[in-house]
Design a protein around this motif. Structure first.
Motif, PDB file in Angstrom:
ATOM      1  N   UNK A 125     -19.609  -9.746  -3.010  1.00 33.48           N
ATOM      2  CA  UNK A 125     -18.417 -10.088  -2.234  1.00 33.48           C
ATOM      3  C   UNK A 125     -17.156  -9.842  -3.061  1.00 33.48           C
ATOM      4  N   UNK A 126     -17.162 -10.291  -4.328  1.00 34.89           N
ATOM      5  CA  UNK A 126     -15.985 -10.115  -5.182  1.00 34.89           C
ATOM      6  C   UNK A 126     -15.679  -8.637  -5.415  1.00 34.89           C
ATOM      7  N   UNK A 127     -16.721  -7.849  -5.633  1.00 37.74           N
ATOM      8  CA  UNK A 127     -16.503  -6.416  -5.869  1.00 37.74           C
ATOM      9  C   UNK A 127     -15.947  -5.733  -4.629  1.00 37.74           C
ATOM     10  N   UNK A 128     -16.439  -6.149  -3.456  1.00 41.39           N
ATOM     11  CA  UNK A 128     -15.915  -5.568  -2.219  1.00 41.39           C
ATOM     12  C   UNK A 128     -14.453  -5.942  -2.034  1.00 41.39           C
ATOM     13  N   UNK A 129     -14.104  -7.179  -2.353  1.00 36.99           N
ATOM     14  CA  UNK A 129     -12.717  -7.619  -2.244  1.00 36.99           C
ATOM     15  C   UNK A 129     -11.842  -6.835  -3.221  1.00 36.99           C
ATOM     16  N   UNK A 130     -12.314  -6.637  -4.448  1.00 33.37           N
ATOM     17  CA  UNK A 130     -11.575  -5.846  -5.428  1.00 33.37           C
ATOM     18  C   UNK A 130     -11.389  -4.412  -4.942  1.00 33.37           C
ATOM     19  N   UNK A 131     -12.481  -3.842  -4.433  1.00 37.50           N
ATOM     20  CA  UNK A 131     -12.410  -2.461  -3.971  1.00 37.50           C
ATOM     21  C   UNK A 131     -11.428  -2.321  -2.823  1.00 37.50           C
ATOM     22  N   UNK A 132     -11.434  -3.300  -1.926  1.00 36.63           N
ATOM     23  CA  UNK A 132     -10.498  -3.291  -0.798  1.00 36.63           C
ATOM     24  C   UNK A 132      -9.054  -3.275  -1.306  1.00 36.63           C
ATOM     25  N   UNK A 133      -8.762  -4.134  -2.283  1.00 38.19           N
ATOM     26  CA  UNK A 133      -7.402  -4.197  -2.832  1.00 38.19           C
ATOM     27  C   UNK A 133      -7.016  -2.887  -3.500  1.00 38.19           C
ATOM     28  N   UNK A 134      -7.941  -2.319  -4.277  1.00 41.24           N
ATOM     29  CA  UNK A 134      -7.659  -1.063  -4.977  1.00 41.24           C
ATOM     30  C   UNK A 134      -7.389   0.074  -4.004  1.00 41.24           C
ATOM     31  N   UNK A 135      -8.188   0.134  -2.928  1.00 40.52           N
ATOM     32  CA  UNK A 135      -8.022   1.211  -1.955  1.00 40.52           C
ATOM     33  C   UNK A 135      -6.681   1.098  -1.231  1.00 40.52           C
ATOM     34  N   UNK A 136      -6.234  -0.106  -1.002  1.00 41.83           N
ATOM     35  CA  UNK A 136      -4.925  -0.287  -0.356  1.00 41.83           C
ATOM     36  C   UNK A 136      -3.814   0.196  -1.269  1.00 41.83           C
ATOM     37  N   UNK A 137      -3.939  -0.095  -2.571  1.00 42.59           N
ATOM     38  CA  UNK A 137      -2.949   0.382  -3.536  1.00 42.59           C
ATOM     39  C   UNK A 137      -2.947   1.905  -3.563  1.00 42.59           C
ATOM     40  N   UNK A 138      -4.155   2.497  -3.544  1.00 42.54           N
ATOM     41  CA  UNK A 138      -4.251   3.956  -3.557  1.00 42.54           C
ATOM     42  C   UNK A 138      -3.554   4.571  -2.349  1.00 42.54           C
ATOM     43  N   UNK A 139      -3.751   3.975  -1.169  1.00 42.40           N
ATOM     44  CA  UNK A 139      -3.134   4.515   0.042  1.00 42.40           C
ATOM     45  C   UNK A 139      -1.620   4.436  -0.037  1.00 42.40           C
ATOM     46  N   UNK A 140      -1.104   3.289  -0.444  1.00 41.68           N
ATOM     47  CA  UNK A 140       0.349   3.126  -0.532  1.00 41.68           C
ATOM     48  C   UNK A 140       0.926   4.101  -1.554  1.00 41.68           C
ATOM     49  N   UNK A 141       0.239   4.246  -2.680  1.00 41.95           N
ATOM     50  CA  UNK A 141       0.690   5.156  -3.725  1.00 41.95           C
ATOM     51  C   UNK A 141       0.673   6.597  -3.229  1.00 41.95           C
ATOM     52  N   UNK A 142      -0.396   6.950  -2.518  1.00 47.31           N
ATOM     53  CA  UNK A 142      -0.508   8.314  -1.996  1.00 47.31           C
ATOM     54  C   UNK A 142       0.608   8.600  -0.995  1.00 47.31           C
ATOM     55  N   UNK A 143       0.874   7.646  -0.107  1.00 50.44           N
ATOM     56  CA  UNK A 143       1.916   7.842   0.895  1.00 50.44           C
ATOM     57  C   UNK A 143       3.300   7.936   0.259  1.00 50.44           C
ATOM     58  N   UNK A 144       3.527   7.136  -0.781  1.00 49.38           N
ATOM     59  CA  UNK A 144       4.849   7.139  -1.413  1.00 49.38           C
ATOM     60  C   UNK A 144       5.124   8.439  -2.155  1.00 49.38           C
ATOM     61  N   UNK A 145       4.062   9.181  -2.482  1.00 50.16           N
ATOM     62  CA  UNK A 145       4.238  10.450  -3.190  1.00 50.16           C
ATOM     63  C   UNK A 145       4.443  11.633  -2.243  1.00 50.16           C
ATOM     64  N   UNK A 146       4.347  11.397  -0.948  1.00 50.78           N
ATOM     65  CA  UNK A 146       4.600  12.463   0.027  1.00 50.78           C
ATOM     66  C   UNK A 146       6.100  12.495   0.293  1.00 50.78           C
ATOM     67  N   UNK A 147       6.761  13.521  -0.183  1.00 50.04           N
ATOM     68  CA  UNK A 147       8.227  13.571  -0.115  1.00 50.04           C
ATOM     69  C   UNK A 147       8.745  14.056   1.233  1.00 50.04           C
ATOM     70  N   UNK A 148       8.071  14.998   1.814  1.00 45.77           N
ATOM     71  CA  UNK A 148       8.494  15.540   3.101  1.00 45.77           C
ATOM     72  C   UNK A 148       7.495  15.114   4.174  1.00 45.77           C
ATOM     73  N   UNK A 149       7.631  15.715   5.358  1.00 48.33           N
ATOM     74  CA  UNK A 149       6.641  15.438   6.396  1.00 48.33           C
ATOM     75  C   UNK A 149       5.266  15.847   5.883  1.00 48.33           C
ATOM     76  N   UNK A 150       4.254  15.018   6.100  1.00 53.47           N
ATOM     77  CA  UNK A 150       2.938  15.314   5.525  1.00 53.47           C
ATOM     78  C   UNK A 150       2.330  16.584   6.102  1.00 53.47           C
TER      79      UNK A 150
END
Length: 657
Positions: free
Chosen positions: A307-332
């Motif tokens: 359960x803890x690992x799944x919760x950690x993974x969930x948090x990490x994946x959300x950070x990855x998505x936000x980071x990925x989106x913030x690096x898109x400068x123009x229309x994707x």
């Protein structure tokens, strides 16, 4: 709604982000909220150990360098990255820098931080604190704001105080041994100023306090000053731990910080305000119960870690998505949009898994779905039965007592023998140590028996699996064996349906004991059950059990403050409908709960149940108001010549669920 701006411990990035739908871009990642677990382990009431380390200090590169440092706080360290190649590439990009000078004046040891007051709280006290005092009747979408106001009010008690700033080593060092630097701690003077906007309310101004103190003896003072200057002396408040030796107001601030850390680390989910939740505090109470069950061992270690690992993974994946989106400068581009959707759906999938586990509350004393998805084979086409010999080498001595027309198959692997069984077969096991995943998939009527001393025929569970022995066969028998549970989640033996016989067996439990589910039947004779975290034998409503000449002892090894769980001991019965139990000549002793406990529902349960029944009943068909009394009066329990002694709570007790 504001997100809490703080930094996380190195190993677990916390969850402070709203899920961003694919296609949106330009949103910056907020800082992660810290968990308190690692810090609480290290920062106790004694001075924090100080030692020299070998590490390469980070170059300070202005605003860009500061943003890069903050971003690292949201990630797992390179050693834990999913793709080792990526971690290696990142390391290659950094130029190796000289080691921290060892000839400078060493930092003083850190003073002790305030002791954790939440650690000593009972489950009910935690529920009262969060649900009645802090959150009260707030809605899910208002929880973030309520927590902010709660903390802000506490900070008004004192505008200046001393604390230990605990942050990710990546802020200071490029290269270091992760095991040697779990965090970087600096003694700082904290100045709490009224926040100007919602994004700044969880940040504080700090300056290095005298004497210069750290958990790293040879950390350069100049490096600390430079890093703080780059951070504009503003650090996440939840990274700061007040130190002992100050007035009582500081202890109140320390508790408030602990309350907020725990809330964001374990209780808060970003999806709460996106779904209809009529009673948010009830949901928080369930999560507190879940956390307490993990801490006190009610939920066995393997599934708690999952359960803890799944919760950690969930948090990490959300950070990855936000980071990925913030690096898109123009229309994707099309490829970027697809990648966003992939990351988004991975988050949604993890979110659904966490919800399912939370709803089920991971209760180990009640399997929530069938464990066996294998169909029954039945008898062989030609009607013959086979005796399977499990031994490295089969000798004539082994089979001398078998009739001459017995059909034999020899296996050196128990799993293979079980896989080849049909109804009517017998498996004979000779001394040795075995493992068999197929014991959790018993669907056919077979006999599994050991030859020799039962202590020498040891079958151990595989820690990576949820189940050990599970049966839904009409009639299966285990004889002259030792079952040794190692890390599995379910009961050591679970009878889902049909009938199981355990004869002259030793059951050494590590998790739950023997579970007999509704409608199933169990006979145990001349056996020994010990070490269960809950009851040694757990009977579900409508089940049947016969126990004769057994020893059940040293069960209920739960580390729990929950009085309802502490009553479990040798045998536990759950009524409505009442199970049938016949006990003869058993010795039930030295269990931490009662020798035999009968778990009855509360009166309120019957009131709610009867109201539901009455609504569907015809006029004049009202149910009997004394249903509870009748259920207990008609309890089918037969006990003869049993020796029940030295159980911590007592011999026999009816307890309320």
């Amino acid at each position: 709604m504001a997100s809490v701006a703080s930094a996380s411990r190195a190993s677990v990035p916390a969850d402070s982000f709203r899920t961003i739908s694919p296609g949106r871009r330009g949103e910056k990642a907020a800082s992660a909220v810290p968990g308190d677990t690692a810090a609480a382990t290290i920062l106790k009431g004694t001075a924090i150990p100080v030692r020299s380390v070998v590490a390469s200090p980070r170059q300070v590169k202005g605003k860009a360098g500061r943003e890069a440092a903050r971003l690292r706080l949201q990630r797992l360290p390179a050693a834990q990255a999913e793709d080792p190649g990526e971690a290696a590439e990142e390391e290659e990009e950094e130029e190796p820098l000289p080691s921290v000078p060892e000839d400078e004046e060493e930092a003083q040891p850190l003073p002790p931080v305030c002791l954790s007051r939440m650690r000593g709280m009972w489950r009910d006290e935690k529920v009262s604190l969060y649900c009645d005092q802090v959150l009260q009747d707030c809605k899910a979408e208002d929880a973030d704001e309520v927590m902010g106001k709660y903390l802000s009010e506490k900070l008004k008690l004192k505008d200046k105080w001393l604390g230990v700033w605990k942050t990710n080593p990546n802020v200071f060092f490029v290269k270091y041994e992760e095991a040697s630097i779990p965090f970087v701690g600096i003694l700082v003077e904290v100045t709490c100023e009224p926040y100007q906007d919602s994004s700044s309310r969880f940040k504080v101004t700090v300056s290095v306090a005298e004497p210069f103190s750290s958990n790293i003896a040879n950390i350069p003072r100049d490096l600390v000053d430079e890093i703080l200057e780059e951070l504009e002396h503003s650090v996440p408040l939840l990274e700061v731990y007040p130190v002992e030796g100050q007035d009582t107001d500081i202890h109140d601030i320390a508790l408030a910080l602990e309350v907020v850390r725990f809330f964001y680390d374990f209780l808060w989910r970003d999806w709460d305000d996106e779904e209809s939740c009529e009673n948010y505090t009830a949901l928080i109470e369930e999560r507190i119960n879940l956390w307490c069950d993990i801490q006190d061992g009610t939920i066995p270690g393997p599934i708690a870690q999952r359960f803890k690992k799944t919760l950690e993974k969930y948090k990490n994946k959300r950070v990855e998505l936000i980071e990925y989106q913030s690096n898109i400068k123009e229309d994707p581009s099309a490829a970027e949009a697809v990648e966003c959707w992939k990351k988004y759906y991975e988050i949604v999938m993890l979110c659904g898994l966490l919800k399912m586990w939370e709803d089920l509350r991971l209760r180990v004393h009640g399997p929530f779905f069938p464990r066996i998805l294998r169909r029954r084979k039945g008898k062989r086409e030609f009607g013959k039965t086979i005796t399977h010999i499990v031994a490295k080498v089969m000798t004539t001595e082994m089979i001398k007592d078998l009739s001459s027309d017995t059909l034999l198959q020899q296996h050196d692997d128990l799993d293979l023998a079980l896989d080849n069984c049909y109804s009517g077969d017998t498996v004979i096991i000779f001394p040795g140590e075995y493992q068999a995943a197929n014991l959790a998939l018993l669907t056919d009527d077979i006999i599994i028996k050991g030859v020799g001393k039962r202590e020498e025929i040891m079958i151990t569970s595989e820690p990576s699996r949820d189940s050990f022995v599970v049966s839904k066969a009409d009639n299966v028998k285990l004889m002259h064996l030792s079952l040794i549970q190692q890390g599995t989640v379910d009961g050591i033996v679970v009878v889902e349906s049909g009938h199981m016989t355990l004869e002259n067996c030793i059951l050494k439990c590590e998790g739950t004991g023997v579970c007999v589910l509704t409608g199933a039947a169990l006979t145990i004779t001349d056996s020994e059950i010990t070490g269960a975290q809950g009851a040694g034998v757990e009977l579900y409503p409508g089940s049947i059990a016969i126990l004769e000449r057994n020893e059940i002892h040293h069960c209920n090894n739960l580390r729990t403050s929950d009085s309802s769980k502490s009553t479990l001991g040798g045998v536990n019965m759950k009524v409505l409908p009442a199970p049938k139990l016949k006990m003869t000549n058993n010795h039930i002793y030295s269990n931490k709960g009662y020798g035999v406990s009968i778990l009855q529902p509360t009166e309120q349960f019957f009131i709610v149940t009867e109201e539901a029944l009455n609504k569907r009943a015809a006029s004049g068909d009202k149910k009997d108001d004394k249903m509870l009394f009748k259920v207990m009066q008609n309890l089918n329990l037969e006990m003869n010549n049993n020796k029940i002694e030295a159980n911590v709570k007592g011999d026999i007790r009816i307890v309320t669920s």
